[in-house]
Scaffold this motif. Structure first.
Motif, PDB file in Angstrom:
ATOM      1  N   LEU A  84      -9.064 -14.063   4.020  1.00 25.92           N
ATOM      2  CA  LEU A  84      -7.709 -13.717   3.461  1.00 25.92           C
ATOM      3  C   LEU A  84      -8.101 -13.336   2.224  1.00 25.92           C
ATOM      4  O   LEU A  84      -8.615 -13.956   1.248  1.00 25.92           O
ATOM      5  CB  LEU A  84      -7.209 -15.323   3.546  1.00 25.92           C
ATOM      6  N   HIS A  85      -7.048 -12.443   1.618  1.00 29.01           N
ATOM      7  CA  HIS A  85      -6.791 -12.063   0.476  1.00 29.01           C
ATOM      8  C   HIS A  85      -5.981 -12.876  -0.234  1.00 29.01           C
ATOM      9  O   HIS A  85      -4.738 -13.112   0.027  1.00 29.01           O
ATOM     10  CB  HIS A  85      -6.274 -10.330   0.383  1.00 29.01           C
ATOM     11  N   THR A  86      -6.305 -13.676  -1.468  1.00 30.37           N
ATOM     12  CA  THR A  86      -5.769 -14.509  -1.957  1.00 30.37           C
ATOM     13  C   THR A  86      -4.405 -14.123  -2.815  1.00 30.37           C
ATOM     14  O   THR A  86      -3.411 -14.941  -2.978  1.00 30.37           O
ATOM     15  CB  THR A  86      -6.206 -15.366  -2.959  1.00 30.37           C
ATOM     16  N   ASN A  87      -4.382 -12.850  -3.070  1.00 29.48           N
ATOM     17  CA  ASN A  87      -3.086 -12.328  -3.771  1.00 29.48           C
ATOM     18  C   ASN A  87      -1.998 -11.340  -2.900  1.00 29.48           C
ATOM     19  O   ASN A  87      -2.656 -11.153  -1.653  1.00 29.48           O
ATOM     20  CB  ASN A  87      -3.387 -11.366  -4.910  1.00 29.48           C
ATOM     21  N   SER A  88      -1.088 -10.931  -3.248  1.00 29.43           N
ATOM     22  CA  SER A  88      -0.185 -10.087  -2.793  1.00 29.43           C
ATOM     23  C   SER A  88      -0.059  -8.623  -3.456  1.00 29.43           C
ATOM     24  O   SER A  88      -0.667  -8.605  -4.550  1.00 29.43           O
ATOM     25  CB  SER A  88       1.300 -10.738  -2.736  1.00 29.43           C
ATOM     26  N   ILE A  89       0.313  -7.811  -2.601  1.00 30.80           N
ATOM     27  CA  ILE A  89       0.377  -6.322  -3.194  1.00 30.80           C
ATOM     28  C   ILE A  89       1.829  -5.801  -3.115  1.00 30.80           C
ATOM     29  O   ILE A  89       2.708  -6.114  -2.309  1.00 30.80           O
ATOM     30  CB  ILE A  89      -0.611  -5.344  -2.179  1.00 30.80           C
ATOM     31  N   ILE A  90       2.374  -5.343  -4.239  1.00 26.94           N
ATOM     32  CA  ILE A  90       3.491  -4.846  -4.488  1.00 26.94           C
ATOM     33  C   ILE A  90       3.243  -3.534  -4.425  1.00 26.94           C
ATOM     34  O   ILE A  90       2.539  -2.934  -5.481  1.00 26.94           O
ATOM     35  CB  ILE A  90       4.274  -5.227  -5.897  1.00 26.94           C
ATOM     36  N   GLU A  91       3.972  -2.497  -3.780  1.00 29.75           N
ATOM     37  CA  GLU A  91       4.061  -1.196  -4.081  1.00 29.75           C
ATOM     38  C   GLU A  91       5.475  -0.434  -4.311  1.00 29.75           C
ATOM     39  O   GLU A  91       6.359  -0.819  -3.517  1.00 29.75           O
ATOM     40  CB  GLU A  91       3.494  -0.393  -2.698  1.00 29.75           C
ATOM     41  N   PHE A  92       5.492   0.408  -5.208  1.00 27.50           N
ATOM     42  CA  PHE A  92       6.393   1.357  -5.544  1.00 27.50           C
ATOM     43  C   PHE A  92       6.387   2.560  -5.007  1.00 27.50           C
ATOM     44  O   PHE A  92       5.174   3.258  -5.095  1.00 27.50           O
ATOM     45  CB  PHE A  92       6.710   1.305  -7.101  1.00 27.50           C
ATOM     46  N   LYS A  93       7.462   3.124  -4.288  1.00 24.04           N
ATOM     47  CA  LYS A  93       7.243   4.415  -3.718  1.00 24.04           C
ATOM     48  C   LYS A  93       8.572   4.992  -3.946  1.00 24.04           C
ATOM     49  O   LYS A  93       9.424   4.897  -3.782  1.00 24.04           O
ATOM     50  CB  LYS A  93       7.289   4.205  -1.868  1.00 24.04           C
ATOM     51  N   TYR A  94       8.250   6.450  -4.478  1.00 23.39           N
ATOM     52  CA  TYR A  94       9.318   7.252  -4.869  1.00 23.39           C
ATOM     53  C   TYR A  94       8.960   8.752  -4.604  1.00 23.39           C
ATOM     54  O   TYR A  94       7.822   9.241  -4.924  1.00 23.39           O
ATOM     55  CB  TYR A  94      10.042   7.020  -6.197  1.00 23.39           C
ATOM     56  N   ASN A  95       9.883   9.605  -4.483  1.00 23.67           N
ATOM     57  CA  ASN A  95       9.762  10.966  -4.162  1.00 23.67           C
ATOM     58  C   ASN A  95       9.324  11.707  -5.494  1.00 23.67           C
ATOM     59  O   ASN A  95      10.070  11.314  -6.635  1.00 23.67           O
ATOM     60  CB  ASN A  95      11.133  11.756  -3.653  1.00 23.67           C
TER      61      ASN A  95
END
Length: 190
Positions: free
Chosen positions: A172-183
């Motif tokens: 288990l990876h203990t953190n979360s990943i936030i991703e921003f996607k834009y053109n």
């Protein structure tokens, strides 16, 4: 091509972050779902090393499916050129040139499951890592910025035998990943 920016946050901040984007005009656009990704690489893990080393021109090769929709699995090649990303995708059914092997894996509910996957891609890249996580999707009011939150990220090493692949114990990876996607043409606010 589009920009994709990833940030790691502690899991206990997920609710706070979600509330912040919802109160700032974002909407959840899909029901959360389980993302299953099988990453392919060479014996030296060159694709992974290129990513970790920050090489400007690099790629990822993976097989991806959502929840338990094995029939809708896609083989994807993500190409990164500097800060820009492009994804080339084809359904696994279109992969007539490769031979298949059974991949036995433990899903997000810890049940033993399996899917038939290409033994190799381009006769060079082999299955190396299986990753499972829960993803939530959000879209800005102007529909120009997409945010995803990945949590409960589980990693499994893939081990190959003559006629089947198996995954090792989940980590288990203990953190979360936030991703921003834009053109490319999106103008972020200052």
């Amino acid at each position: 091509m589009r920009y994709e920016r990833k940030y790691e946050i502690e899991r206990n901040y997920n609710l706070c972050f979600t509330n912040a984007i919802l109160t700032n005009g974002f909407n959840e656009i899909y029901a959360s779902r389980i993302v299953n990704s099988l990453y392919y690489d060479d014996a030296e893990f060159s694709l992974f090393s290129d990513s970790e080393d920050g090489i400007n021109e690099r790629k990822k090769i993976r097989l991806r499916f959502y929840n338990s929709n094995f029939e809708d699995a896609n083989i994807e090649q993500k190409i990164k050129d500097g800060e820009l990303n492009k994804k080339i995708s084809r359904n696994i059914k279109e992969n007539n040139s490769e031979s298949y092997k059974k991949l036995n894996f433990y899903d997000s509910d810890n049940k033993l499951n399996f899917i038939y996957v290409p033994k190799s891609i381009n006769q060079y890249f082999l299955p190396k890592t299986f990753i499972i996580y829960k993803r939530r999707y959000f879209l800005s009011e102007n529909q120009e910025l997409r945010i995803t939150i990945d949590e409960n990220i589980l990693f499994q090493k893939v081990i190959g035998f003559d006629d089947e692949f198996f995954t090792s114990t989940k980590r288990l990876h203990t953190n979360s990943i936030i991703e921003f996607k834009y053109n490319v043409n999106h103008k972020p606010l200052n």
